[in-house]
Write an enzyme that holds these catalytic residues in place. Structure first.
Site, short mmCIF file in Angstrom:
data_model
loop_
_atom_site.label_atom_id
_atom_site.label_comp_id
_atom_site.label_asym_id
_atom_site.label_seq_id
_atom_site.Cartn_x
_atom_site.Cartn_y
_atom_site.Cartn_z
CB THR A 176 -2.10 64.85 93.39
OG1 THR A 176 -2.06 65.65 92.05
CG2 THR A 176 -3.51 64.23 93.56
CG ASP A 177 -1.12 70.05 91.46
OD1 ASP A 177 -1.34 68.77 91.09
OD2 ASP A 177 -0.63 70.90 90.79
CD GLU A 178 -3.24 65.50 88.27
OE1 GLU A 178 -4.34 65.11 87.78
OE2 GLU A 178 -2.08 65.10 88.13
CE1 TYR A 221 -3.54 59.82 90.95
CE2 TYR A 221 -3.58 62.00 89.80
CZ TYR A 221 -3.13 60.96 90.79
OH TYR A 221 -1.99 61.69 91.80
CE LYS A 254 -3.44 60.49 95.59
NZ LYS A 254 -2.24 59.78 96.62
P1 NAD Z 1 3.83 55.66 90.63
O1 NAD Z 1 2.79 55.00 89.89
O2 NAD Z 1 5.20 55.50 90.03
O3 NAD Z 1 4.13 54.63 92.05
C1 NAD Z 1 3.03 54.13 92.62
C2 NAD Z 1 3.43 52.74 93.58
O4 NAD Z 1 2.36 52.38 94.14
C3 NAD Z 1 3.96 51.75 92.72
O5 NAD Z 1 5.43 51.19 93.01
C4 NAD Z 1 3.06 50.61 92.60
O6 NAD Z 1 3.50 49.30 92.57
C5 NAD Z 1 2.19 50.95 94.13
N1 NAD Z 1 1.14 50.35 94.12
C6 NAD Z 1 -0.13 50.78 93.54
N2 NAD Z 1 -1.22 49.91 93.70
C7 NAD Z 1 -0.76 49.32 94.95
C8 NAD Z 1 -1.37 48.66 95.86
N3 NAD Z 1 -2.66 48.39 95.77
N4 NAD Z 1 -0.87 47.94 96.99
C9 NAD Z 1 0.53 48.33 97.24
N5 NAD Z 1 1.14 49.25 96.22
C10 NAD Z 1 0.68 49.63 95.24
O7 NAD Z 1 3.21 57.16 91.33
P2 NAD Z 1 4.03 58.22 91.81
O8 NAD Z 1 4.17 59.16 90.65
O9 NAD Z 1 5.46 57.95 92.62
O10 NAD Z 1 3.25 58.78 92.98
C11 NAD Z 1 3.26 58.38 94.24
C12 NAD Z 1 2.27 59.11 95.18
O11 NAD Z 1 2.55 60.55 95.11
C13 NAD Z 1 0.68 59.06 94.66
O12 NAD Z 1 0.07 58.75 95.70
C14 NAD Z 1 0.38 60.04 93.81
O13 NAD Z 1 -0.85 60.27 93.72
C15 NAD Z 1 1.26 61.28 94.43
N6 NAD Z 1 1.63 62.40 93.56
C16 NAD Z 1 2.23 62.24 92.34
C17 NAD Z 1 2.52 63.34 91.75
C18 NAD Z 1 3.47 63.04 90.39
O14 NAD Z 1 3.59 63.97 89.65
N7 NAD Z 1 3.79 61.96 90.09
C19 NAD Z 1 2.48 64.57 92.16
C20 NAD Z 1 1.64 64.83 93.24
C21 NAD Z 1 1.26 63.45 94.16
P1 TYD Z 2 1.26 63.54 82.86
O1 TYD Z 2 2.72 63.34 82.65
O2 TYD Z 2 0.32 62.56 82.25
O3 TYD Z 2 0.67 64.23 84.04
P2 TYD Z 2 -0.70 64.74 84.80
O4 TYD Z 2 -1.59 64.49 83.72
O5 TYD Z 2 -0.91 63.96 86.03
O6 TYD Z 2 -0.54 66.46 84.78
O7 TYD Z 2 0.94 64.85 81.77
C1 TYD Z 2 1.27 65.99 81.87
C2 TYD Z 2 0.85 67.06 80.84
O8 TYD Z 2 1.25 66.45 79.52
C3 TYD Z 2 -0.94 66.80 80.72
O9 TYD Z 2 -1.28 68.19 80.19
C4 TYD Z 2 -1.28 65.81 79.43
C5 TYD Z 2 0.11 66.11 78.69
N1 TYD Z 2 0.53 64.52 77.80
C6 TYD Z 2 0.62 65.02 76.61
O10 TYD Z 2 0.35 65.98 75.94
N2 TYD Z 2 1.01 63.74 75.95
C7 TYD Z 2 1.28 62.61 76.45
O11 TYD Z 2 1.44 61.54 75.61
C8 TYD Z 2 1.15 62.55 77.95
C9 TYD Z 2 1.43 61.19 78.50
C10 TYD Z 2 0.76 63.79 78.56
#
Ligand code: NAD
Ligand code: TYD
Length: 350
Positions: free
Chosen positions: A131-133, A156, A160
């Site tokens: 992630t970019d975070e 988080y 990562k």
């Molecule tokens: P998500 O929470 O929707 O899915 C995560 C999946 O991992 C779930 O299906 C969960 O069951 C599985 N999981 C969790 N713990 C596990 C374990 N111990 N063993 C096996 N499986 C396990 O997450 P997402 O948003 O789809 O993110 C997927 C990946 O992409 C992550 O690594 C996250 O850091 C990265 N990512 C997410 C975003 C975003 O905006 N959501 C952006 C950049 C990177």
């Molecule tokens: P989120 O979807 O949790 O992603 P991330 O924290 O990984 O960026 O949140 C996106 C943005 O929205 C973040 O600035 C937090 C804000 N947010 C709210 O304002 N209200 C909410 O209920 C949630 C879940 C997030």
């Protein structure tokens, strides 16, 4: 036939990656490994069940002996690792789950890959999706590049960041063939409704308050999930070993801008009067340590791998809203589980 292990494939992004790989590469056997935590949902990949080149494996990446045995038995050619605890608010409530899955789980996979492949790394590849975070928080100016120093601010992002460092350390120390990417905020179908966009869609449908943390001034760079999956496919196949790519949508919005746009769209879709959904916006106590701004410089992946997002935000948002409106059963099933308890706890007294 090449065997590719994709972890986290019953979650949001992973399910889109698995779908793309299964449908595009009939010459690959795709293994989807997922523990099916609260965020994992087999309904996300129901269309893939029964396909010849697809196998689902239920398992936990923190379970070292399970992971070692799986690698020994299946002799994977490649790994695309997405399984993670992924929600910042949950990491504030309970950091340990993030340490176990995101750090220990990643190291279990690295060790298993190293042991299985060490005789000959040729043709093997370990892709770590991040992630970019990890770069921390930007002020009003500037963009994250691949050389921006790590400065994670939440449990988080720190977990990562830690896993990213370990992946690079295994490349440097043991020569493990790795590639990495750091992507901005994703949105789209199948995102668990704890995240801002699906949470707001669900609350608008049910005329519940839309909780905006602080003043809603925080900025995120939103990318449609299918475009992230396309980038992962490209990097897995064409990214040189040891490289990292930033992936982003060139689409910065404050949370308030985003939510007003979403409210207008939902009013249209639900046949409500313009402005009705925006009345649900409710400012609540800010998230602890809330990062102000994330924004990605994606010029490296654009130049080297010719990746650009396939669609712009208004189109992606409409596709997302349409998906949630026509998949109410998917949401209902989630809401009937533990999610309600989490929601109550997270938003009470805010
Ligand atoms: P998500 O929470 O929707 O899915 C995560 C999946 O991992 C779930 O299906 C969960 O069951 C599985 N999981 C969790 N713990 C596990 C374990 N111990 N063993 C096996 N499986 C396990 O997450 P997402 O948003 O789809 O993110 C997927 C990946 O992409 C992550 O690594 C996250 O850091 C990265 N990512 C997410 C975003 C975003 O905006 N959501 C952006 C950049 C990177
Ligand atoms: P989120 O979807 O949790 O992603 P991330 O924290 O990984 O960026 O949140 C996106 C943005 O929205 C973040 O600035 C937090 C804000 N947010 C709210 O304002 N209200 C909410 O209920 C949630 C879940 C997030």
């Amino acid at each position: 036939m090449k065997k590719i292990l994709i972890t986290g494939g019953a979650g949001f992004i992973g399910s889109h990656v698995v779908r793309l790989m299964v449908n595009k590469y009939s010459e690959y056997q795709i293994y989807n490994l997922d523990a099916l935590t609260y965020a994992g949902n087999l309904e996300n990949v129901v269309d893939l069940e029964g396909k010849n080149n697809y196998t689902f494996v239920k398992g936990d990446i923190t379970d070292k002996s399970f992971i070692d045995n799986l690698f020994k038995q299946e002799q994977f050619d490649g790994v695309i690792h997405l399984a993670a605890e992924s929600h910042v608010d949950r990491s504030i409530l309970n950091p340990m789950d993030f340490i176990y899955t995101n750090i220990v789980g990643t190291v279990n996979l690295l060790n298993a890959a190293k042991e299985t492949w060490k005789a000959n790394y040729a043709g093997k590849r370990f892709y770590h999706v991040s992630t970019d975070e990890v770069y921390g928080s930007l002020g009003k100016e500037g963009l994250f590049t691949e050389t921006t120093s790590y400065d994670p601010k939440s449990p988080y992002s720190a977990s990562k960041a830690s896993s990213d460092h370990l992946v690079r350390a295994y490349h440097n120390t043991y020569g493990l063939p790795v590639v990495l990417s750091n992507c901005s905020n994703n949105y789209g179908p199948n995102q668990f409704p704890e995240k801002l966009i699906p949470l707001s869609i669900n609350n608008i449908i049910n005329k519940k308050p839309i909780p905006i943390y602080g003043k809603g001034e925080n900025i995120r760079d939103w990318l449609f999930v299918v475009d992230h999956a396309r980038a992962i496919d490209l990097i897995y196949h064409k990214g040189p070993i040891g490289e990292t790519y930033n992936i982003g949508g060139h689409n910065e919005l404050t949370n308030l801008e985003l939510i007003y746009t979403l409210c207008d769209l939902m009013d249209e879709k639900l046949g409500r009067e313009k402005g009705e959904s925006a009345k649900l916006i409710t400012f609540v106590t800010d998230r602890a340590g809330h990062d102000l701004r994330y924004a990605i410089d994606a010029s490296k992946i654009q130049k080297e791998l010719a990746w650009v997002p396939s669609l712009q935000f208004p189109e992606g948002l409409e596709k997302t809203v349409d998906w949630y409106l026509s998949n109410t059963k998917w949401i209902e099933n989630i809401l009937s589980g533990d999610y309600e308890k989490y929601y109550e706890n997270q938003y009470k007294n805010r």
